[in-house]
Design an enzyme around this catalytic site. Structure first.
Site, PDB file in Angstrom:
ATOM      1  N   ARG A  63       0.787  -1.059  -0.026  1.00 28.88           N
ATOM      2  CA  ARG A  63       0.009   0.110   0.147  1.00 28.88           C
ATOM      3  C   ARG A  63       0.811   1.188  -0.005  1.00 28.88           C
ATOM      4  O   ARG A  63       0.604   2.280  -0.623  1.00 28.88           O
ATOM      5  CB  ARG A  63      -0.988   0.122   1.116  1.00 28.88           C
ATOM      6  CG  ARG A  63      -2.011   1.235   1.225  1.00 28.88           C
ATOM      7  CD  ARG A  63      -3.252   0.925   2.250  1.00 28.88           C
ATOM      8  NE  ARG A  63      -2.627   1.021   3.525  1.00 28.88           N
ATOM      9  CZ  ARG A  63      -3.120   0.846   4.521  1.00 28.88           C
ATOM     10  NH1 ARG A  63      -4.661   0.457   4.603  1.00 28.88           N
ATOM     11  NH2 ARG A  63      -2.753   0.820   5.667  1.00 28.88           N
ATOM     12  N   LYS A 170      -2.878   6.482   1.655  1.00 27.83           N
ATOM     13  CA  LYS A 170      -2.694   7.264   2.947  1.00 27.83           C
ATOM     14  C   LYS A 170      -1.481   8.335   2.840  1.00 27.83           C
ATOM     15  O   LYS A 170      -0.461   8.336   3.431  1.00 27.83           O
ATOM     16  CB  LYS A 170      -1.841   5.995   3.932  1.00 27.83           C
ATOM     17  CG  LYS A 170      -3.002   5.202   4.281  1.00 27.83           C
ATOM     18  CD  LYS A 170      -2.565   3.899   5.208  1.00 27.83           C
ATOM     19  CE  LYS A 170      -2.358   4.826   6.841  1.00 27.83           C
ATOM     20  NZ  LYS A 170      -3.819   4.982   7.417  1.00 27.83           N
ATOM     21  N   GLU A 206     -16.660   6.552   3.828  1.00 27.05           N
ATOM     22  CA  GLU A 206     -15.670   6.242   5.138  1.00 27.05           C
ATOM     23  C   GLU A 206     -15.936   6.972   6.179  1.00 27.05           C
ATOM     24  O   GLU A 206     -16.721   8.182   5.992  1.00 27.05           O
ATOM     25  CB  GLU A 206     -14.308   6.511   4.685  1.00 27.05           C
ATOM     26  CG  GLU A 206     -13.539   5.380   3.944  1.00 27.05           C
ATOM     27  CD  GLU A 206     -11.959   5.443   3.947  1.00 27.05           C
ATOM     28  OE1 GLU A 206     -11.459   6.021   4.998  1.00 27.05           O
ATOM     29  OE2 GLU A 206     -11.158   4.921   3.174  1.00 27.05           O
TER      30      GLU A 206
END
Length: 324
Positions: A63, A170, A206
């Site tokens: 990720r 992220k 989210e």
């Protein structure tokens, strides 16, 4: 803490451990001026027989590579990332709490550390990894204290992410923008905020820093990753696999707000929250409550996941990695 450096166009060099402390950055560093950085979060836990375990660290490495590519940054290899995390945990193993008392939270941070005044990628990059013990009742240990059910407010004006943006990675730039909505919601007594999509304002996406799932009958649903606005959580991915193994139907799709308001159960997932039940959701003046506690699906999933993470249950999938 662990540090590793890379000049633009080259591979990351061999890193090393240094004492935890302040770092020095040029005022014109890319991360300070233009937010060129991505982060990760994972936990090390101590088992009943004294082993220290990581959970799927290679997924965090992959990720980070995906996020680095989006932010025009080089990234360490999966092997370099996992080795660096292991070294950081071993160097701090005395801080890993006893079984059931918490975990060692590990924070890898990849940043544009080189000087750049023009708008563009930095010439140098640094991977920094540090760690801190967290108890089960701390904000990071379980995000919302203990495992109390969440009381969510649906934000219908501010948006967390847009299609084609950075909501699916992220990036360090993703987090501060949620503070305003979060602050206002908490001032009204809510735990956190649930965000809607930025195109229609009708679909749930989210919570501030966690993925969401809804349950209706025997079907579990979670928002799909199709528009790049939802983070592909490691815990999210693991819970989906566990749910299928337990015989539930699992769906990734667009989920309208009305479906959440009509669901039997709802919960959120993430490294910090693990699996946390949602007790209530408020949209405008409408408040809906959900079943929580013993006998719920979220409790069953939580016990299964943490059982694998802590060695209480057999890890048949090869998800855990012993550090010591």
């Amino acid at each position: 803490m662990y540090t590793m450096n890379c000049s633009d166009g080259n591979n990351f060099s061999q890193g090393h451990l240094i004492p935890y402390g302040n770092i020095e950055l040029c005022p014109s560093a890319g991360i300070l001026n233009y937010g060129q950085g991505v982060l990760e979060g994972l936990k090390a836990v101590r088992t009943e027989d004294g082993r220290i375990m990581l959970f799927r660290p290679e997924e965090n490495a992959l990720r980070m590579k995906m996020g680095a590519e989006r932010m025009c940054m080089p990234s360490p290899s999966v092997e370099q990332f996992v080795d660096a995390v292991k070294q950081t945990v071993l160097a701090n193993k005395r801080w890993v709490p006893p079984p059931g008392k918490g975990s060692l939270y590990v924070r890898p941070l990849l940043m544009g550390s080189g000087s750049v005044l023009n708008v563009g990628p930095a010439p140098e990059y640094t991977l920094l990894i540090y760690a801190s013990p967290v108890g089960n009742s701390s904000p990071v240990g379980n995000y919302h204290k203990g495992r109390a059910s969440l009381n969510l407010y649906v934000e219908d004006k501010l948006r967390r992410a847009t299609p084609g943006g950075t909501g699916g990675i992220k990036s360090i730039t993703n987090y501060a923008p949620v503070y305003q909505a979060q602050k206002h919601a908490r001032a009204k007594g809510f735990s956190d905020v649930l965000y809607l999509d930025s195109v229609t304002g009708k679909n749930i996406e989210e919570i501030s820093a966690a993925n969401i799932f809804i349950v209706k009958d025997n079907v579990i649903s979670t928002p799909a990753l199709v528009h790049g606005t939802i983070l592909p959580g490691v815990t999210r991915k693991s819970i989906m696999e566990i749910a299928l193994d337990l015989g539930y139907q699992m769906e990734e799709r667009l989920i309208q707000l009305e479906e959440l308001l009509e669901a039997d159960e709802a919960f959120c997932t993430g490294t910090a929250v693990t699996v946390n039940p949602i007790g209530a959701v408020t949209y405008d003046t409408k408040r809906v409550e959900y079943k929580t506690g013993e006998g719920t699906l979220s409790q069953k999933l939580y016990e299964t996941l943490t059982g694998i993470q802590t060695g209480r249950l057999e890890d048949k999938k090869g998800w855990t990695l012993e550090v010591n």
